[in-house]
Design a protein around this motif. Sequence first.
Motif, short mmCIF file in Angstrom:
data_model
loop_
_atom_site.label_atom_id
_atom_site.label_comp_id
_atom_site.label_asym_id
_atom_site.label_seq_id
_atom_site.Cartn_x
_atom_site.Cartn_y
_atom_site.Cartn_z
N SER A 106 -35.09 -19.96 -18.03
CA SER A 106 -34.02 -20.08 -19.02
C SER A 106 -32.69 -20.45 -18.36
O SER A 106 -31.94 -21.29 -18.86
N THR A 107 -32.42 -19.83 -17.21
CA THR A 107 -31.14 -20.11 -16.53
C THR A 107 -31.05 -21.55 -16.04
O THR A 107 -30.05 -22.23 -16.30
N PRO A 108 -32.07 -22.10 -15.32
CA PRO A 108 -31.96 -23.52 -14.92
C PRO A 108 -31.82 -24.45 -16.12
O PRO A 108 -31.06 -25.42 -16.06
N LEU A 109 -32.55 -24.17 -17.20
CA LEU A 109 -32.45 -25.02 -18.38
C LEU A 109 -31.05 -24.93 -18.98
O LEU A 109 -30.44 -25.96 -19.34
N GLU A 114 -25.76 -27.35 -19.69
CA GLU A 114 -24.31 -27.16 -19.61
C GLU A 114 -23.66 -28.23 -18.73
O GLU A 114 -22.58 -28.74 -19.06
N CYS A 115 -24.33 -28.56 -17.61
CA CYS A 115 -23.79 -29.62 -16.75
C CYS A 115 -23.77 -30.96 -17.47
O CYS A 115 -22.81 -31.73 -17.34
N LEU A 116 -24.81 -31.26 -18.23
CA LEU A 116 -24.82 -32.50 -19.02
C LEU A 116 -23.68 -32.50 -20.03
O LEU A 116 -23.01 -33.53 -20.23
N LEU A 382 -14.52 -31.77 -13.69
CA LEU A 382 -15.79 -31.51 -14.37
C LEU A 382 -16.95 -31.44 -13.38
O LEU A 382 -17.84 -30.60 -13.51
N GLU A 383 -16.93 -32.34 -12.36
CA GLU A 383 -17.97 -32.30 -11.35
C GLU A 383 -17.91 -31.00 -10.56
O GLU A 383 -18.94 -30.40 -10.23
N LEU A 387 -20.77 -28.24 -10.30
CA LEU A 387 -21.30 -27.79 -9.02
C LEU A 387 -21.18 -26.27 -8.88
O LEU A 387 -22.10 -25.61 -8.38
N ALA A 388 -20.04 -25.73 -9.32
CA ALA A 388 -19.85 -24.28 -9.27
C ALA A 388 -20.85 -23.56 -10.18
O ALA A 388 -21.35 -22.49 -9.83
N ARG A 389 -21.12 -24.16 -11.34
CA ARG A 389 -22.09 -23.54 -12.27
C ARG A 389 -23.49 -23.53 -11.68
O ARG A 389 -24.24 -22.58 -11.87
#
Length: 397
Positions: A106-109, A114-116, A382-383, A387-389
Amino acid sequence: VRRLHQPGRRLSESDWLRNNQRLAATARTPAAGLGRHPPGGAVLRNETRCRTSWDESDSSHRLSDRAQEVARWKEALERCTQEVEEEMAALSLAQEQMEQALAATSTPLEVSRECLTLREGRRDGELVEDLVDEELRKEVQLSQRAQEALQEHMHSFEQMCVLQESRQRLCADLRDKAEALEVERSCLRLTPESPLISLKTEPTRIPAGSSTPEEWLRFSRGQRAAQKARLASRRLREEASVSRAQLRNELEAQRTTQFALRKRLHQEEQARRELEWQLRRTEEEVAEMEGDQQLDAHLQAQTASLKLAHTRLERRSGRAGADCAGTRQVTEALTQEVAQLETSITLLGQKLCEARRALQQMQLHRSLMLRDLSRKQEAVSLEQRSLARRRSLGRAP
């Protein structure tokens, strides 16, 4: 001495002798012994004793064999029950691991989505379809496929119900076997001298619900179904373990997104620094062009000289008589000066217009660079947030 006489009739000695002889003769005749020892009694007694002893020994031997057979089945049931319980524990652990793996996807998804979403916040020229977007979409698809595969294995864990039913049947059969074994052993402990034995009413009756030996054997072999359920559960666990390992490897391999994101961030930071440097140069040039007043001052000086030459020519044309024609050389010089000044002023005017247009273009370019710099700074931000996320991601499930 007074003599005491017993009352009653007294026999003579001869009568007493005849009575004894009669009893002895009667005892010697065969008919007299029929009531006590009939013919063949000893043989019958020996036969019945031997038959009873043999039948009792045979029954005891059969009871012992039956007890041993029940004991073997009881041990087999105990082993089978233990194996089923161990398989249930292993299956429960595998199910827990699958649940943890499902929760771990769930977390990677969520992070990929969120990154997208964050990268969709880029504006205009910074909204680029790059490798990072492609890798993030692959991550989303892979995480969704992993969840579907794990959920499919979760649904197949209905095998746990089958194992529970098998264990219940085994436990019930095991209780019956233990009770039967105790009955058989208690029967073996009984002897003709036991105080607990007695005559029973209809002891040879067949109890209701009794089964034949063949039916009992088929029922006792019901543990084979439990073995099949255990083997099916083991195959299920192995398949789930292999599937989980494959998904973990695929998710680990997909971590190239991190490298692509860092590379893209480096490119954008480099582009931003380059633009900042160009912007500083442009601002310096604009400031220099705005501060350069020499061309305008020279144009004004040339205009003033032209005014002077025009004024001189105009005043000299008002002379009268011979003085008006006597100075033709001066007039020609002033006329040439006017022509030269007009040419210079025209060239200076064109140059000044070109400079002003160049200044306007520089100012416009500076404003465009400022807007582009703002977009690049937002994209870099945003990048960096993406990256931090993604640093919160641990290992794949």
